[in-house]
Design a protein around this motif. Sequence first.
Motif, mmCIF file in Angstrom:
data_model
loop_
_atom_site.group_PDB
_atom_site.id
_atom_site.type_symbol
_atom_site.label_atom_id
_atom_site.label_comp_id
_atom_site.label_asym_id
_atom_site.label_seq_id
_atom_site.Cartn_x
_atom_site.Cartn_y
_atom_site.Cartn_z
ATOM 1 N N THR A 185 0.872 -1.178 -0.015
ATOM 2 C CA THR A 185 -0.015 0.073 -0.020
ATOM 3 C C THR A 185 0.764 1.255 0.087
ATOM 4 O O THR A 185 1.765 1.574 0.785
ATOM 5 C CB THR A 185 -0.866 0.155 1.205
ATOM 6 N N VAL A 186 0.419 2.092 -1.033
ATOM 7 C CA VAL A 186 1.368 3.324 -1.054
ATOM 8 C C VAL A 186 0.021 4.541 -0.970
ATOM 9 O O VAL A 186 -0.840 4.240 -0.992
ATOM 10 C CB VAL A 186 2.081 3.434 -2.290
ATOM 11 N N HIS A 187 0.866 6.023 -1.128
ATOM 12 C CA HIS A 187 0.051 6.979 -0.966
ATOM 13 C C HIS A 187 -1.109 7.087 -2.145
ATOM 14 O O HIS A 187 -2.345 7.197 -2.094
ATOM 15 C CB HIS A 187 0.733 8.081 -0.934
ATOM 16 N N SER A 188 -0.407 7.392 -3.433
ATOM 17 C CA SER A 188 -1.424 7.509 -4.631
ATOM 18 C C SER A 188 -0.804 7.066 -5.941
ATOM 19 O O SER A 188 0.469 6.979 -5.642
ATOM 20 C CB SER A 188 -2.122 8.694 -4.556
ATOM 21 N N ARG A 189 -1.462 6.955 -6.887
ATOM 22 C CA ARG A 189 -0.654 6.608 -8.164
ATOM 23 C C ARG A 189 0.213 7.796 -8.528
ATOM 24 O O ARG A 189 -0.335 9.099 -8.412
ATOM 25 C CB ARG A 189 -1.794 6.400 -9.084
ATOM 26 N N GLY A 190 1.427 7.496 -8.962
ATOM 27 C CA GLY A 190 2.372 8.642 -9.357
ATOM 28 C C GLY A 190 3.119 9.410 -8.162
ATOM 29 O O GLY A 190 3.680 10.412 -8.340
ATOM 30 N N SER A 191 2.766 8.915 -7.036
ATOM 31 C CA SER A 191 3.335 9.525 -5.984
ATOM 32 C C SER A 191 4.764 8.919 -5.652
ATOM 33 O O SER A 191 5.275 7.814 -6.143
ATOM 34 C CB SER A 191 2.633 9.059 -4.441
ATOM 35 N N THR A 192 5.648 9.648 -4.718
ATOM 36 C CA THR A 192 6.932 9.310 -4.475
ATOM 37 C C THR A 192 6.917 8.096 -3.780
ATOM 38 O O THR A 192 7.998 7.134 -3.970
ATOM 39 C CB THR A 192 7.709 10.379 -3.500
ATOM 40 N N THR A 193 5.822 7.752 -2.956
ATOM 41 C CA THR A 193 5.619 6.336 -2.244
ATOM 42 C C THR A 193 5.587 5.238 -3.514
ATOM 43 O O THR A 193 6.196 4.012 -3.141
ATOM 44 C CB THR A 193 4.688 6.183 -1.173
ATOM 45 N N GLU A 194 4.904 5.360 -4.568
ATOM 46 C CA GLU A 194 4.703 4.482 -5.620
ATOM 47 C C GLU A 194 5.982 4.231 -6.282
ATOM 48 O O GLU A 194 6.569 3.190 -6.676
ATOM 49 C CB GLU A 194 3.655 4.719 -6.594
ATOM 50 N N ALA A 195 6.859 5.422 -6.568
ATOM 51 C CA ALA A 195 8.244 5.549 -6.900
ATOM 52 C C ALA A 195 9.180 4.318 -5.973
ATOM 53 O O ALA A 195 9.933 3.600 -6.568
ATOM 54 C CB ALA A 195 8.878 6.827 -7.031
ATOM 55 N N LEU A 196 8.924 4.566 -4.861
ATOM 56 C CA LEU A 196 9.991 3.627 -3.860
ATOM 57 C C LEU A 196 9.315 2.385 -4.094
ATOM 58 O O LEU A 196 10.259 1.140 -4.082
ATOM 59 C CB LEU A 196 9.383 4.158 -2.302
ATOM 60 N N ALA A 197 8.012 2.006 -4.317
ATOM 61 C CA ALA A 197 7.764 0.730 -4.415
ATOM 62 C C ALA A 197 8.414 0.061 -5.786
ATOM 63 O O ALA A 197 9.018 -1.116 -5.719
ATOM 64 C CB ALA A 197 6.297 0.540 -4.729
ATOM 65 N N ARG A 198 8.335 0.870 -6.992
ATOM 66 C CA ARG A 198 8.877 0.302 -8.075
ATOM 67 C C ARG A 198 10.436 0.142 -7.997
ATOM 68 O O ARG A 198 10.851 -0.767 -8.571
ATOM 69 C CB ARG A 198 8.866 1.363 -9.396
ATOM 70 N N ILE A 199 11.014 1.030 -7.339
ATOM 71 C CA ILE A 199 12.605 0.915 -7.256
ATOM 72 C C ILE A 199 12.867 -0.544 -6.124
ATOM 73 O O ILE A 199 13.812 -1.330 -6.523
ATOM 74 C CB ILE A 199 13.279 2.097 -6.558
ATOM 75 N N VAL A 200 12.280 -0.598 -5.170
ATOM 76 C CA VAL A 200 12.238 -1.933 -4.223
ATOM 77 C C VAL A 200 12.052 -3.026 -5.400
ATOM 78 O O VAL A 200 12.905 -4.119 -5.182
ATOM 79 C CB VAL A 200 11.479 -1.785 -3.185
ATOM 80 N N GLU A 201 11.129 -2.843 -6.170
ATOM 81 C CA GLU A 201 10.848 -4.424 -6.842
ATOM 82 C C GLU A 201 12.081 -4.560 -7.911
ATOM 83 O O GLU A 201 12.606 -5.655 -7.921
ATOM 84 C CB GLU A 201 9.664 -3.896 -7.936
ATOM 85 N N GLN A 202 12.746 -3.363 -8.138
ATOM 86 C CA GLN A 202 14.094 -3.513 -9.185
ATOM 87 C C GLN A 202 15.038 -4.045 -8.297
ATOM 88 O O GLN A 202 15.966 -5.027 -8.776
ATOM 89 C CB GLN A 202 14.126 -2.122 -9.741
#
Lengths: 337, 254
Positions: free
Chosen positions: A135-152
């Motif tokens: 769960t993150v803040h919203s679409r396009g948020s910095t928290t979603e960016a964090l999720a994408r970077i963690v995935e990588q």
Amino acid sequence: MTRFWALVAALMLAVTACGGDGSGDAEEGEEGGGSIRVALGDIESVETLALFIAMERVRERGTDVELIELADEDLANQAVVSGQADVGLGAPYALIEGSDAPLRIFCQLQAARFFVVADESEYPDWQSMDGETFTVHSRGSTTEALARIVEQEEGIEFGKISYVEGSEVRATALLRGNVKATVLDIPNRNFVMAESPGTFHELPTPDMKASDEVIFGNTEWMEANQETVQILLEEILTVWRSMVDDPAFVQEQREELGLLSDLPAELEEQLLPYYEQGAEEGLFTQDCGGEAVVQDDFVFYHEAGQLSGEPEELQVEDFWDLGPAQEAQDALAESGN
Amino acid sequence: MAAAAAGRPWVLRAASIAFVLGLWEWGGTVPVSIAFPKCSETLVAFGGMIADGTFAGAYAETAGPLIVGVALTGVGGVLAGLVMGLSPRTEWLGLPVFIVLQASPSAAIVPLITYIYGIGFAAKVFAVVLLSAPVIVLNSYRGIANTPRSLLEMSDAFLASRWKRIWKIVIPAGSGLIFAGLRLGLAQGFTGAVLAELLITPTGVGDLITFYRSVADYPRMFASILSIIVVASVSVTLLQRLELRLFRPEMRPA
């Protein structure tokens, strides 16, 4: 029929008057000099106290400061674009890239430091989050960016990214069991850990220099008010450095200046721990960032979907004006601060 | 010429729409703000979002709480209005609640729902109910309470039982207002669903508005808002036609 056309003309005049490009306001600022209107897309809180201290110090140096509180960051951005405010706080990368808004960032205030809190029994490490909901803040948020970077970085793929706005809402949802792993800020991480000790733990996050909050200004106003920008930056840097040296500085200044006098007792208790942990975690930027931070921002905000251009192709000067921060640092160095 | 236009109302409607869209296009050209796109840009974005399935996915998410909420209020609200219209005690007890609810600032109340219903589906359904219930209940109540006295006297004269009077006289007499309440309730339900998506958790069409605003894609943001207006208008117009067909034959065009 005449009445009808009169109504049409009145409507057109009203629309034009309401939607002026704000150049008139900018001119007013130019003439006044020594004044600054700050658009804050947030409520007054423990987190904004450091900025209030810096603003009080700017006032003490003879510059009028007007704080304009708005419901959210996007409104603050629009206020600066239209000339109804001179500077704003946030991260307006998408606005600058998408609409060539006349804005330039001139200082990083807060680095993006996220705290991923998860149910320890279900998710002991990142690998156990593979295929699970995050769960993150919203679409396009910095928290979603964090999720994408963690995935990588971790070589995993979340099953679903769920969106819940507001760190305090996500903290409550975590405690109620509605979400099992999410991103929180410092006060809410402390709240969750204190409310349910032993149930949750923190998962490690990538080390990043990217910005969570920057200060930016209307280019026209910045050009015409270089001295005011300089004063503002000097005071921000002084306060930011003082609170990292001694987090109790914020509490002392608050009492001295009479700021946030109606802060509830339970929030007052969070004040010192917030600035202590923020200083420890490197939350408060000591030098306004600089080019390395800008490059990190390009990667981070591209990952968040806020910047569509490839990070290596984006030009620093299209988003930032690094000059004022350098001048402010030089001035502070000369004065021995 | 005016008489000719009056004879063909679609001409005036089309002219009205063209005028508003023209004003919008002009406003975008000025520009009113850099965040205010031209009408043409918005319509292109609108077409693109239909073609790439963005709207289909978003409305599939928004429809769930909306349908459940309106269905719950449709049944419960009409029943509440019926009971209030028939029983003075229930009217005394319930009417002030719904009048206050109708006058209350819903945007301020919606975030409070999370304290009780959390952040999931139930919270969004409750937001729909919160917005649509007052108009459905109050319209149903007025429809029932304003049953013509002559009809009630007639049913007394024919010694009709209480249930027969309700079923044969009261409900048919109030059906027009009850259905109008349902139509307005659906429009309010749309508002509730979108408010919940904007203020509770960003999903569906509310998420489209939030997301495109955050990435400064203003044509798509305006297209998302326009889609809500279009969907709500079409739904309400269809219900209005159904209402005219079922309950108000005197209002049908000849």
